[in-house]
Motif scaffolding. Structure first.
Motif, PDB file in Angstrom:
ATOM      1  N   LEU A  30      43.486  30.280  25.417  1.00 33.88           N
ATOM      2  CA  LEU A  30      43.371  29.820  26.805  1.00 33.88           C
ATOM      3  C   LEU A  30      43.454  31.173  27.641  1.00 33.88           C
ATOM      4  CD1 LEU A  30      43.953  27.616  29.084  1.00 33.88           C
ATOM      5  CD2 LEU A  30      46.260  28.455  28.736  1.00 33.88           C
ATOM      6  N   TRP A  31      42.366  31.260  28.625  1.00 30.39           N
ATOM      7  CA  TRP A  31      42.077  32.122  29.407  1.00 30.39           C
ATOM      8  C   TRP A  31      42.530  32.004  30.899  1.00 30.39           C
ATOM      9  CZ3 TRP A  31      40.048  36.877  27.435  1.00 30.39           C
ATOM     10  CH2 TRP A  31      39.799  36.588  26.072  1.00 30.39           C
ATOM     11  N   ASP A  32      43.263  33.101  31.213  1.00 28.60           N
ATOM     12  CA  ASP A  32      43.676  33.409  32.609  1.00 28.60           C
ATOM     13  C   ASP A  32      42.644  34.184  33.392  1.00 28.60           C
ATOM     14  OD1 ASP A  32      44.815  33.143  35.102  1.00 28.60           O
ATOM     15  OD2 ASP A  32      46.642  34.564  34.434  1.00 28.60           O
ATOM     16  N   THR A  33      42.046  33.922  34.437  1.00 27.93           N
ATOM     17  CA  THR A  33      40.829  34.616  34.781  1.00 27.93           C
ATOM     18  C   THR A  33      41.308  35.143  36.412  1.00 27.93           C
ATOM     19  OG1 THR A  33      39.920  32.700  35.854  1.00 27.93           O
ATOM     20  CG2 THR A  33      39.538  33.088  33.637  1.00 27.93           C
ATOM     21  N   PRO A  34      40.819  36.242  36.827  1.00 28.36           N
ATOM     22  CA  PRO A  34      40.896  36.640  38.134  1.00 28.36           C
ATOM     23  C   PRO A  34      40.419  35.866  39.221  1.00 28.36           C
ATOM     24  CG  PRO A  34      39.928  38.270  36.677  1.00 28.36           C
ATOM     25  CD  PRO A  34      39.863  37.133  35.960  1.00 28.36           C
ATOM     26  N   ASP A  35      40.832  35.876  40.607  1.00 22.42           N
ATOM     27  CA  ASP A  35      40.342  34.946  41.418  1.00 22.42           C
ATOM     28  C   ASP A  35      38.770  35.372  41.517  1.00 22.42           C
ATOM     29  OD1 ASP A  35      42.651  34.582  41.941  1.00 22.42           O
ATOM     30  OD2 ASP A  35      43.156  36.216  43.389  1.00 22.42           O
ATOM     31  N   PHE A  36      38.018  34.576  42.034  1.00 26.68           N
ATOM     32  CA  PHE A  36      36.387  34.821  42.039  1.00 26.68           C
ATOM     33  C   PHE A  36      36.030  34.871  43.582  1.00 26.68           C
ATOM     34  CE2 PHE A  36      36.843  30.029  40.960  1.00 26.68           C
ATOM     35  CZ  PHE A  36      36.516  29.463  42.453  1.00 26.68           C
ATOM     36  N   ASP A  37      37.144  34.740  44.617  1.00 26.72           N
ATOM     37  CA  ASP A  37      36.635  34.659  45.810  1.00 26.72           C
ATOM     38  C   ASP A  37      37.748  35.729  46.776  1.00 26.72           C
ATOM     39  OD1 ASP A  37      39.250  33.535  45.771  1.00 26.72           O
ATOM     40  OD2 ASP A  37      38.924  32.049  47.551  1.00 26.72           O
ATOM     41  N   SER A  38      38.292  36.494  46.068  1.00 24.73           N
ATOM     42  CA  SER A  38      39.110  37.593  46.796  1.00 24.73           C
ATOM     43  C   SER A  38      38.462  38.769  47.441  1.00 24.73           C
ATOM     44  CB  SER A  38      40.239  38.147  45.962  1.00 24.73           C
ATOM     45  OG  SER A  38      39.662  38.853  45.121  1.00 24.73           O
ATOM     46  N   ILE A  39      38.753  39.406  48.208  1.00 25.05           N
ATOM     47  CA  ILE A  39      38.006  40.380  48.888  1.00 25.05           C
ATOM     48  C   ILE A  39      37.622  41.407  47.880  1.00 25.05           C
ATOM     49  CG2 ILE A  39      38.156  42.505  50.531  1.00 25.05           C
ATOM     50  CD1 ILE A  39      40.278  41.092  52.184  1.00 25.05           C
ATOM     51  N   ASP A  40      38.244  41.645  46.967  1.00 23.28           N
ATOM     52  CA  ASP A  40      38.031  42.756  45.975  1.00 23.28           C
ATOM     53  C   ASP A  40      37.360  42.080  44.741  1.00 23.28           C
ATOM     54  OD1 ASP A  40      39.065  44.691  47.528  1.00 23.28           O
ATOM     55  OD2 ASP A  40      41.099  44.536  46.607  1.00 23.28           O
ATOM     56  N   SER A  41      36.873  40.746  44.635  1.00 18.74           N
ATOM     57  CA  SER A  41      36.335  40.223  43.580  1.00 18.74           C
ATOM     58  C   SER A  41      35.127  40.854  43.301  1.00 18.74           C
ATOM     59  CB  SER A  41      36.436  38.657  43.798  1.00 18.74           C
ATOM     60  OG  SER A  41      35.310  38.539  44.881  1.00 18.74           O
ATOM     61  N   GLY A  42      34.426  41.464  44.024  1.00 18.56           N
ATOM     62  CA  GLY A  42      32.969  42.146  43.597  1.00 18.56           C
ATOM     63  C   GLY A  42      33.179  43.144  42.495  1.00 18.56           C
ATOM     64  N   THR A  43      34.419  43.722  42.545  1.00 16.02           N
ATOM     65  CA  THR A  43      34.609  44.702  41.441  1.00 16.02           C
ATOM     66  C   THR A  43      34.802  44.382  40.210  1.00 16.02           C
ATOM     67  OG1 THR A  43      36.991  44.967  42.160  1.00 16.02           O
ATOM     68  CG2 THR A  43      35.359  46.468  43.305  1.00 16.02           C
ATOM     69  N   TYR A  44      35.506  43.210  40.232  1.00 14.34           N
ATOM     70  CA  TYR A  44      35.933  42.730  38.667  1.00 14.34           C
ATOM     71  C   TYR A  44      35.311  41.350  38.359  1.00 14.34           C
ATOM     72  CZ  TYR A  44      39.479  40.457  41.654  1.00 14.34           C
ATOM     73  OH  TYR A  44      40.250  39.975  42.619  1.00 14.34           O
ATOM     74  N   ARG A  45      34.201  40.833  39.235  1.00 13.58           N
ATOM     75  CA  ARG A  45      33.425  39.710  39.065  1.00 13.58           C
ATOM     76  C   ARG A  45      32.852  39.470  37.856  1.00 13.58           C
ATOM     77  NH1 ARG A  45      31.844  36.045  43.140  1.00 13.58           N
ATOM     78  NH2 ARG A  45      30.257  34.572  42.758  1.00 13.58           N
ATOM     79  N   GLU A  46      32.384  40.416  37.128  1.00 12.03           N
ATOM     80  CA  GLU A  46      31.847  40.331  35.688  1.00 12.03           C
ATOM     81  C   GLU A  46      32.746  39.719  34.777  1.00 12.03           C
ATOM     82  OE1 GLU A  46      29.302  42.952  32.506  1.00 12.03           O
ATOM     83  OE2 GLU A  46      29.620  43.988  34.335  1.00 12.03           O
ATOM     84  N   GLY A  47      34.103  40.289  34.996  1.00 14.24           N
ATOM     85  CA  GLY A  47      35.229  39.528  34.022  1.00 14.24           C
ATOM     86  C   GLY A  47      35.165  38.382  34.068  1.00 14.24           C
ATOM     87  N   VAL A  48      35.104  37.775  35.136  1.00 17.27           N
ATOM     88  CA  VAL A  48      35.222  36.313  35.805  1.00 17.27           C
ATOM     89  C   VAL A  48      34.302  35.342  35.132  1.00 17.27           C
ATOM     90  CG1 VAL A  48      35.640  34.581  37.358  1.00 17.27           C
ATOM     91  CG2 VAL A  48      36.492  36.887  37.791  1.00 17.27           C
ATOM     92  N   ILE A  49      32.986  36.121  35.319  1.00 13.55           N
ATOM     93  CA  ILE A  49      31.839  35.309  34.741  1.00 13.55           C
ATOM     94  C   ILE A  49      31.729  35.313  33.291  1.00 13.55           C
ATOM     95  CG2 ILE A  49      29.157  35.510  34.532  1.00 13.55           C
ATOM     96  CD1 ILE A  49      29.331  36.748  37.407  1.00 13.55           C
ATOM     97  N   ARG A  50      32.174  36.220  32.557  1.00 11.09           N
ATOM     98  CA  ARG A  50      32.325  36.533  31.221  1.00 11.09           C
ATOM     99  C   ARG A  50      33.120  35.338  30.591  1.00 11.09           C
ATOM    100  NH1 ARG A  50      30.106  41.016  28.202  1.00 11.09           N
ATOM    101  NH2 ARG A  50      28.877  42.617  29.711  1.00 11.09           N
TER     102      ARG A  50
END
Length: 579
Positions: free
Chosen positions: A148-168
């Motif tokens: 089970l994967w807990d993922t980062p927010d995909f819409d926060s202000i800083d999401s661009g910096t960790y967006r790749e992790g969300v997509i993966r």
């Protein structure tokens, strides 16, 4: 194919960093996200292929403060996932093994590629290219065995910096659990990402979190409308989650305890190759749009170079091969013919002093003993160098026109810049090649002379007549030379002696054969100059200029690379694994 997708993504990222147009930047960023998703999905296919029994992967996704980590804890029946009231608390994919061991998850490192696996306690907000994997000891009655994967927010202000992790993490998932709250379910970012992942065909469950009494039916109806606007597949099941006030955790409904396990039975890993191929085909034209544009510019460049080279050859043919006064090559063949007719000295003088204007008698006699280097005094060489220089000037002018008129003006300007920086080297290489050609082509000149001599031997009367005339022409040249002390060889040697010889041969029985030899020599000379000088020494080097364009402003993916990738795009399952 994986390598090609990675290459394309890297080129997009490099070009994006230099891009100033905001609308283009937005479009390119969307394509980068799509490429990251496709790359991860291909890796997922490799993970399936190399696993005897692939582990079930479940991803909890959603916007900021939707309660994702809290739901992960509910599903795991533990407090393994860190929670915080602050937005953006989770910035790394965090996997929790439920009913499986860490050893069972060994293949995940290959899937995540450059992302490093760390312990949950080692994750840092200063680094985004990592993930954690933790073994959950608690028994869960809600989850099937898997990760089970807990993922980062995909819409926060800083999401661009960790967006790749969300997509993966999303691309890895066999089941997607979308968590939305009553405040966030209508956000555009939610439905943009749900629309983007529809083509992965993942079984989906919606968890409607932070509900209050009386709002459930209205929100679910609105959810369904949003889903049908964003996607074409059927509306999934919804789990309504209410909070217990003392514990602050959502409560999973008793009558839906088996829902995720039932959803797991609908997962079909064997369909992954077909879904993967459809994903690539759907976006292929969009992803390659700037590459296609570069290839069109490249084709236009090839056509422009070929046009300029063709014009150069027309100039060479008009101003040399077909010019009644400048064409010297066949005259050199006639001097060789004089030499074969046993006229010692004169042939070497004629061949070696074509462009000499005035020489004292002692220099003429010296040239009779030692031939002047023919390429240093050749009108042809001078003309060829002029044509090459004029060709590059014309090409530069056409490039400026292209830069002003074309949508890819920057591409043409950089080609022009490359041409300017290489212009002198191109001309010097051309000059060296021209001298080498001219020297080597004397073999063809001598061959033409030998052919004429053999033909004349078949006509003894003509040959004897030419020999008699030679003595008169030879005597006239020497007499004039002695009287003047220095003569214009171009005027007084080539013109009288050679015109006499050429006229006599042309009017004889072998005249037709002479014209044939001359025509064949011209054609051979035309072909040789075109191939050796204007194609190999100039055209081929000009065509290499686009290869030197900066990869930070251009994609520079060759047509051969693209053709190889497109060939694999049409292949079956295993053809998608490697480029």
């Amino acid at each position: 194919m994986l390598e090609f997708i990675q290459l394309l993504k890297q080129r997009y990222q490099a070009v994006l960093a230099q891009q100033g147009n905001e609308s283009v930047k937005t479009s390119y960023q969307q394509r980068i996200d799509q490429l990251i998703l496709a790359e991860a999905f291909i890796r997922k296919g490799q993970l399936i292929d190399t696993s005897r029994q692939p582990l079930l992967q479940m991803a909890v996704v959603g916007p900021t403060q939707a309660g994702k980590s809290s739901l992960v804890n509910v599903l795991l029946n533990s407090n393994a996932a860190g929670v915080s009231p602050l937005a953006g608390y989770t910035i790394h994919p965090q996997g929790f093994c439920s009913g499986v061991s860490l050893a069972d998850c060994a293949g995940l490192q290959r899937y995540f590629g450059r992302f490093q696996q760390l312990q949950q306690s080692q994750l840092s907000k200063d680094r985004h290219d990592c993930y954690s994997l933790t073994e959950s000891a608690a028994d869960s009655g809600l989850l099937p065995h898997g990760v089970l994967w807990d993922t980062p927010d995909f819409d926060s202000i800083d999401s661009g910096t960790y967006r790749e992790g969300v997509i993966r993490a999303i691309a890895l998932a066999d089941i997607v659990i979308l968590v939305v709250s009553k405040e966030k379910y209508a956000d555009q970012s939610v439905w943009e990402i749900m629309a983007a992942i529809e083509e992965l065909h993942q079984p989906t469950l919606i968890c409607l979190n932070k509900l209050v009494e009386g709002a459930e039916s209205i929100i679910i109806q609105s959810l369904q409308e949003k889903w049908l606007q964003a996607r074409t597949d059927p509306f999934p099941q919804v789990v309504s989650l209410y909070y217990q006030k003392p514990g602050g955790l959502p409560v999973w409904p008793e009558f839906k305890q088996q829902l995720l396990k039932q959803l797991a039975n609908t997962v079909r890993s064997d369909k992954h190759p077909r879904v993967e191929q459809a994903l690539l085909k759907r976006h292929w034209q969009s992803w390659l749009e700037p590459v296609f544009a570069e290839h069109q510019a490249l084709n236009d460049w090839y056509e422009l170079v070929d046009l300029i080279i063709a014009q150069a050859m027309e100039s060479y043919q008009r101003d040399y091969l077909n010019h009644p006064h400048h064409y010297e090559t066949f005259q050199l063949a006639m001097t060789e013919l004089l030499n074969l007719m046993e006229i010692p000295g004169l042939a070497r003088i004629l061949a070696g002093t074509r462009q000499v204007l005035t020489w004292p008698i002692k220099q003429i006699m010296k040239l009779g003993r030692k031939r002047l280097h023919i390429s240093d005094s050749s009108y042809e060489i001078a003309l060829l160098n002029q044509i090459a220089e004029h060709t590059l000037i014309q090409l530069a002018d056409r490039l400026l026109d292209k830069a002003d008129q074309s949508q890819r003006g920057q591409w043409w300007r950089q080609i022009n810049s490359g041409l300017r920086s290489h212009r002198q080297d191109l001309l010097q290489d051309f000059e060296r090649a021209a001298k080498k050609y001219h020297l080597l082509f004397q073999q063809d000149v001598e061959s033409a002379a030998h052919r004429l001599h053999y033909k004349l031997q078949e006509q003894p009367l003509v040959l004897n007549s030419l020999r008699a005339t030679r003595a008169t022409a030879d005597a006239a040249v020497i007499a004039l030379t002695l009287q003047m002390g220095g003569i214009g060889l171009h005027d007084l040697v080539i013109a009288p002696a050679m015109l006499t010889l050429t006229s006599l041969v042309a009017e004889s029985a072998v005249g037709g054969y002479m014209h044939k030899v001359e025509a064949e020599l011209k054609q051979n000379q035309f072909n040789t100059v075109k191939q050796v000088l204007f194609v190999e020494s100039l055209r081929n080097k000009l065509l290499q200029l686009p290869e030197q364009l900066s990869m930070t402003t251009h994609f520079n993916i060759s047509p051969d690379q693209l053709r190889a990738a497109e060939l694999q795009l049409t292949e079956k399952r295993h053809g998608l694994r490697l480029l």
